[in-house]
Write an enzyme that holds these catalytic residues in place. Structure first.
Site, PDB file in Angstrom:
ATOM      1  CD1 TRP A 200      -2.828   1.576   0.719  1.00 44.65           C
ATOM      2  CD2 TRP A 200      -1.353   2.386   2.204  1.00 44.65           C
ATOM      3  NE1 TRP A 200      -3.231   2.849   1.069  1.00 44.65           N
ATOM      4  CE2 TRP A 200      -2.350   3.367   1.982  1.00 44.65           C
ATOM      5  CE3 TRP A 200      -0.314   2.665   3.096  1.00 44.65           C
ATOM      6  CZ2 TRP A 200      -2.335   4.604   2.630  1.00 44.65           C
ATOM      7  CZ3 TRP A 200      -0.304   3.903   3.741  1.00 44.65           C
ATOM      8  CH2 TRP A 200      -1.317   4.862   3.505  1.00 44.65           C
ATOM      9  CG  ASP A 478     -11.935   3.132  -2.173  1.00 43.31           C
ATOM     10  OD1 ASP A 478     -11.037   2.329  -2.453  1.00 43.31           O
ATOM     11  OD2 ASP A 478     -11.770   4.100  -1.398  1.00 43.31           O
ATOM     12  CG  MET A 479     -12.665  -3.822  -3.313  1.00 42.76           C
ATOM     13  SD  MET A 479     -11.291  -4.734  -2.604  1.00 42.76           S
ATOM     14  CE  MET A 479     -11.903  -6.382  -2.673  1.00 42.76           C
ATOM     15  CG  ASN A 480     -10.739   1.315   1.041  1.00 44.89           C
ATOM     16  OD1 ASN A 480      -9.613   1.645   0.694  1.00 44.89           O
ATOM     17  ND2 ASN A 480     -11.792   2.055   0.822  1.00 44.89           N
ATOM     18  CB  CYS A 526     -10.264   3.647  -6.028  1.00 45.47           C
ATOM     19  SG  CYS A 526      -9.361   4.141  -4.547  1.00 45.47           S
ATOM     20  CG  ASP A 548      -4.956   5.559  -0.722  1.00 47.43           C
ATOM     21  OD1 ASP A 548      -5.656   6.132  -1.571  1.00 47.43           O
ATOM     22  OD2 ASP A 548      -5.419   4.737   0.092  1.00 47.43           O
TER      23      ASP A 548
HETATM   24  C1  DGJ Z   1      -9.118   4.806  -0.050  1.00 51.57           C
HETATM   25  C2  DGJ Z   1      -8.924   5.608  -1.300  1.00 51.57           C
HETATM   26  O1  DGJ Z   1      -7.786   5.196  -1.981  1.00 51.57           O
HETATM   27  C3  DGJ Z   1      -8.859   7.080  -0.932  1.00 51.57           C
HETATM   28  O2  DGJ Z   1      -8.577   7.843  -2.059  1.00 51.57           O
HETATM   29  C4  DGJ Z   1     -10.160   7.476  -0.320  1.00 51.57           C
HETATM   30  O3  DGJ Z   1     -11.189   7.369  -1.266  1.00 51.57           O
HETATM   31  C5  DGJ Z   1     -10.449   6.603   0.878  1.00 51.57           C
HETATM   32  N1  DGJ Z   1     -10.346   5.206   0.571  1.00 51.57           N
HETATM   33  C6  DGJ Z   1     -11.813   6.879   1.438  1.00 51.57           C
HETATM   34  O4  DGJ Z   1     -12.147   6.051   2.445  1.00 51.57           O
END
Ligand code: DGJ
Length: 727
Positions: A200, A478-480, A526, A548
């Site tokens: 990351w 997004d996908m976190n 994203c 990010d």
């Molecule tokens: C991760 C993304 O990469 C960021 O740009 C942002 O959108 C955040 N999530 C928001 O939670």
């Protein structure tokens, strides 16, 4: 071009600069014969298995009936398990007796014009090119199934796309334990392997290493392609540089668990494969069913790594779904690093009003606008507007954007569910989980089970309702988090190991439905930055938030590495505030703009906090970006100085007609008392005279061979840019 040469039972596939030859050997074994720089079709009579030794794993007499050859030492086009080839198989299946041995032999073939869409599975399309497709049908005599190998030839791009389809033509179930999208064998050669690895905030760093005896693989077990690797690998000669030497580039059009593996055997022969990661993969194929592997692409370049990259870039920009569509890429300002969760109607109105006169196309409202989301611990899945922050919904925000001549974009994380959400209260079983175990949370969130049709429908309806209600032209998807607790309540026991692939098929179905229903909306991919940066996503979303990490100096390596496979038109890059939020580094405003300029450009900061000089610079930067849009969309990209190898970093875009170019030269860290440095441009017309930054006039050959003085007294983190126009 694809030809079948019946005299030698060979398939001859050729692009402008490469040839790929397959041969049907005795007993109908389908063997690989050659992949590399173009050779003549007629010469496929050359002795084939010369020098191949016999071993103890299945011998046969060679074509001249002069000596025994071992299957272990035979280059198979789609090697299987159990039939004498002891290297990595491309496919492993299991029949009703629990046996895994197969024997695949040539049955028939067809050569057709064009190429089939695999939708919703992403794949390259023909575009305006004349593409031929070869299908070779193989049959398995042990369990009774068929395999079709597909090859589509994109001549101008020196690219071949490939996939396999497995059809169960027997009357009982079979299991597929591995089915690679492609396999290719090379004669002994000192190859090196290039991959893109990282983490990351430092995605896609270039790794280059020798390949010696044994196996070398990169893979993902995360449910997505991940920040740590990329579904790409290049095989290059030791002397291959950016601009000379041989490179074979391979990539997968896929966003889930992948594996790319190179194996060198006892004689130095190399086998390369790429496809779905066989780890935790097991697919039950009922009689009559077909399994389609994701598509793989290979490109060949004798013009070094830049040549390889340009071929990938062209394939992406001309032949890959939405990446090839002409949706205008807006210049955006995004709320995330400017306001994080601290957003509300009034604050956003002020923020947008502050952008007046800066020539920004679109305001993107990032995370925090829905449910009761005041931090990252709640509300994913509740895709209705936050009533306290936006009492009148998003109408006012849209209105203010319009008044300022801007469009409106919105953030979603469609695949997720927060345990603290209305959705979770209503459907606690919709997250990915297994019985008797509390699923692991990551960023306080769980993942929706996208293998289930009713969940895909629900997410579609929720996102579509917002897109229907408001005038939205841009969605950031997004996908976190990675996927854990693998299991689906909707799959029977024998299909649980289909989960990872079914998950990504579900995601593609959702992307397909939303992008079809809202064709005017530009979807941006994203995944915690660049955690799912691949051709699969780029089929649906023409651009991806690259990382990010918004620090311009960090971005040099990230963008340089990413460009090995993906065009800069696929990358989004924003100017953010300093000290930078990821590195605490302070970099000049000009440098931040210059580094982002060749990508989809924008801002992610509070304009109200900028000095007048900085605001004036925004106007210059947006004006420059307007001039560069065409170059980014259609120009050729050249990497010049590598930030991994030098204290500098430079790159250049050149228009197809070579009349224009734009180069950026950055200094990462100054060396004291260093000699002068000349930036040698690339890709220009040697005979054309170019005006540089409206002043100096020089010939293309001078600019490429002598260069331009670029590092006259640079400071740390400084940039110089060169705009070239034919005189
Ligand atoms: C991760 C993304 O990469 C960021 O740009 C942002 O959108 C955040 N999530 C928001 O939670």
């Amino acid at each position: 071009m694809i030809k079948f040469i019946s005299g030698t039972d060979s398939f001859y596939l050729s692009t402008d600069n490469s040839s790929y030859v397959i041969k049907i050997l005795k007993d109908d074994m389908l063997c690989h014969r050659y992949y590399g720089q173009k050779i003549s079709a007629e010469e496929t009579e050359l002795p084939y298995l010369c020098g191949r030794k016999s071993n103890s794993s299945g011998e046969f007499l060679d074509e001249e009936n002069t000596c025994f050859v071992s299957k272990e030492n035979t280059p198979f086009e789609y090697p299987v398990f159990g039939d004498g080839d002891l290297r990595n198989p491309a496919m492993i299946t299991e029949n009703r007796f629990g046996q895994r041995t197969s024997r695949l032999i040539y049955k028939s073939h067809r050569i057709t014009k064009g190429k089939k869409s695999l939708s919703p599975l992403p794949s390259f399309d023909v575009g305006t090119e004349d593409v031929d497709t070869l299908e070779i049908i193989l049959s398995d005599s042990v369990s009774g199934y068929e395999v079709s190998l597909f090859y589509s030839v994109f001549e101008k791009e020196d690219a071949i796309t490939r996939r396999a389809e497995i059809r169960n033509t027997s009357d009982t179930d079979i299991k597929i334990l591995s089915a690679q999208s492609m396999s290719v064998d090379f004669e002994p050669r000192d190859f090196e392997l290039i991959t893109l690895n990282g983490a990351w905030a430092r995605e896609r760093y270039i790794e280059r290493r020798p390949i010696t005896a044994g196996s070398l693989a990169i893979e993902s077990r995360r449910g997505a392609t991940g920040h740590q690797g990329n579904p790409f690998a290049a095989l290059v000669d030791k002397n291959t540089t950016e601009d000379s030497g041989i490179s074979y580039g391979f990539a997968l059009v896929y966003s889930g668990n992948y594996k790319a593996a190179a194996e060198v055997d006892q004689y130095g022969s190399l086998r390369f494969q790429i496809g779905i990661n066989p780890f935790n993969f097991d697919w039950t194929l009922a009689p009559g069913e077909t399994f389609v592997t994701p598509e793989a692409i290979s490109v060949f370049s004798a013009e070094g790594l830049n040549g390889m990259s340009r071929r990938f870039h062209n394939m992406c920009r001309k032949h890959l779904g939405k990446s090839a569509a002409s949706l205008k890429r807006p210049l955006v300002i995004n709320s995330w690093e400017a306001m994080y969760f601290d957003i509300n109607d009034r604050a956003v109105e002020q923020f947008v009003n502050n952008c007046k006169g800066l020539d920004i196309d679109t305001f993107v409202l990032d995370d925090g606008w829905f449910g009761v989301r005041d931090d990252d611990s709640t509300s994913l899945g509740d895709w209705f507007v936050h009533k306290t922050k936006f009492p009148d919904g998003l109408k006012n925000v849209v209105r203010v954007c319009r008044e300022n001549g801007m469009n409106f974009g919105l953030w979603f994380e469609p695949e997720m569910i927060s345990p603290k959400s209305e959705l979770f209260k209503a459907h606690p079983d919709w997250c990915i989980h297994v019985e008797n175990k509390k699923p692991l949370e990551s960023r306080s969130q769980l993942v929706l089970d996208m293998t289930r049709g009713e969940i895909i429908d629900f997410v579609y309806d929720s996102v579509a309702a917002i897109l229907d209600e408001y005038d939205i032209s841009y969605v950031k998807w997004d996908m976190n988090r990675n996927i854990t607790d693998i299991g689906s309540a909707a799959l029977p026991a024998e299909k649980q190991d289909e989960f990872y692939h079914r998950y990504i098929l579900g995601v593609y179905e959702l992307m397909h439905r939303l992008t079809e229903a809202f064709p005017h909306v530009l979807f941006e991919g994203c995944a915690g930055g660049g955690g799912r940066f691949d051709f699969g996503i780029l089929y649906y979303m023409p651009q991806i938030w690259t990382s990010d990490d918004t620090d311009a100096i960090e971005r040099l390596k990230i963008q340089y590495g990413t460009s090995l496979v993906y065009p800069t038109s696929a990358m989004t890059a924003h100017v953010s505030a300093c000290p930078n939020h990821q590195t605490r580094r302070t970099v000049p405003f000009k440098t931040r703009g210059d580094v982002a300029q060749v990508c989809n450009f924008g801002y992610e900061l509070d304009v109200a906090k900028l000095s007048d000089d900085e605001k004036a610079m925004i106007k210059e930067q947006t004006a420059l970006h307007r001039k560069l849009e065409d170059l980014i969309a259609t120009g050729d990209f050249y990497r010049i100085d590598s930030p991994f190898e030098t204290e500098f970093c430079s790159w250049e875009l050149v228009s197809a007609d070579k009349k224009r170019a734009f180069a950026v030269f950055a200094t990462q860290k100054v060396t004291a008392n260093r000699g002068g440095y000349y930036l040698k441009l690339k890709g220009l017309d040697p005979e054309k005279i170019y005006r540089i930054n409206g002043k100096l006039k020089l010939h293309g050959d001078t600019l490429m061979n002598y260069g331009l003085p670029a590092a006259d007294n640079p400071t740390d983190f400084s940039t110089v840019t060169f705009e070239l126009e034919e005189e």
